[in-house]
Design a protein around this motif. Structure first.
Motif, PDB file in Angstrom:
ATOM      1  N   THR A  66       0.816  -1.333   0.424  1.00 36.53           N
ATOM      2  CA  THR A  66      -0.384   0.066   0.044  1.00 36.53           C
ATOM      3  C   THR A  66       0.768   1.369   0.587  1.00 36.53           C
ATOM      4  N   ARG A  67       2.260   1.231   0.387  1.00 35.91           N
ATOM      5  CA  ARG A  67       2.741   2.337   0.206  1.00 35.91           C
ATOM      6  C   ARG A  67       3.198   3.259  -1.164  1.00 35.91           C
ATOM      7  N   PRO A  68       3.095   2.531  -2.137  1.00 38.16           N
ATOM      8  CA  PRO A  68       3.128   3.756  -3.250  1.00 38.16           C
ATOM      9  C   PRO A  68       1.843   4.829  -3.626  1.00 38.16           C
ATOM     10  N   TRP A  69       1.001   3.893  -3.364  1.00 39.64           N
ATOM     11  CA  TRP A  69      -0.059   4.543  -3.124  1.00 39.64           C
ATOM     12  C   TRP A  69      -0.516   5.075  -2.077  1.00 39.64           C
ATOM     13  N   LEU A  70       0.088   4.952  -0.783  1.00 40.12           N
ATOM     14  CA  LEU A  70      -0.674   5.995   0.219  1.00 40.12           C
ATOM     15  C   LEU A  70       0.608   7.677  -0.480  1.00 40.12           C
ATOM     16  N   LEU A  71       1.965   7.080  -0.538  1.00 38.89           N
ATOM     17  CA  LEU A  71       2.709   8.498  -0.925  1.00 38.89           C
ATOM     18  C   LEU A  71       2.319   9.070  -1.780  1.00 38.89           C
ATOM     19  N   ASP A  72       1.588   8.178  -2.799  1.00 38.47           N
ATOM     20  CA  ASP A  72       0.533   9.213  -4.018  1.00 38.47           C
ATOM     21  C   ASP A  72       0.277  10.148  -3.752  1.00 38.47           C
ATOM     22  N   ASN A  73      -0.499   9.646  -2.548  1.00 34.87           N
ATOM     23  CA  ASN A  73      -2.119  10.252  -1.619  1.00 34.87           C
ATOM     24  C   ASN A  73      -2.571  11.426  -0.100  1.00 34.87           C
ATOM     25  N   LEU A  74      -1.008  10.855  -0.074  1.00 34.21           N
ATOM     26  CA  LEU A  74      -0.519  12.119   1.019  1.00 34.21           C
ATOM     27  C   LEU A  74      -0.541  13.374   1.359  1.00 34.21           C
ATOM     28  N   ARG A  75      -1.587  14.151   1.937  1.00 35.96           N
ATOM     29  CA  ARG A  75      -1.834  15.348   2.136  1.00 35.96           C
ATOM     30  C   ARG A  75      -1.802  15.982   3.253  1.00 35.96           C
ATOM     31  N   PRO A  76      -1.260  17.145   3.307  1.00 37.79           N
ATOM     32  CA  PRO A  76      -1.218  17.658   4.249  1.00 37.79           C
ATOM     33  C   PRO A  76      -2.358  17.604   5.318  1.00 37.79           C
TER      34      PRO A  76
END
Length: 112
Positions: A66-76
């Protein structure tokens, strides 16, 4: 010049409980000595629980997937503002919850 590893173990054990979660995580990578001593320190239970949870998550195959998806969708996310908003609505906020919100590494979340 004195280095931290030159201090007696007893002093190092007194330093660890004052570290926030991110620093404790980093401490595991400093040296074999620190990796051995950090689990022995009297870290408050909520932070100890988060530290254990962090390492369990890092070892999980789900995290890696899930890490790649998470990093792409991480918001402040303004953690302090979130805590202030909760306190404006309620008189009390458990310390355990406050520690989790303020200290959990944003990039260590498992995407759902």
């Amino acid at each position: 010049m004195t280095q931290l590893n030159d201090f007696p173990n007893e002093i190092l054990l007194h330093i660890f409980p004052h570290m926030p979660l991110k620093s404790l995580i980093a401490a595991y990578g400093v040296s074999k000595l620190w990796r051995h001593l950090a689990p022995l320190a009297e870290i408050i239970p909520p932070r100890r629980g988060l530290l254990d949870l962090y390492f369990n998550i890092m070892e999980s195959p789900i995290f890696e997937r899930t890490r790649p998806w998470l990093l792409d969708n991480l918001r402040p996310f303004n953690r302090e503002a979130y805590i202030e908003a909760l306190l404006a609505q309620h008189d009390y906020l458990p310390d355990d919850f406050r520690i989790w919100i303020l200290e959990w590494p944003a990039k260590a979340v498992i995407a759902c």
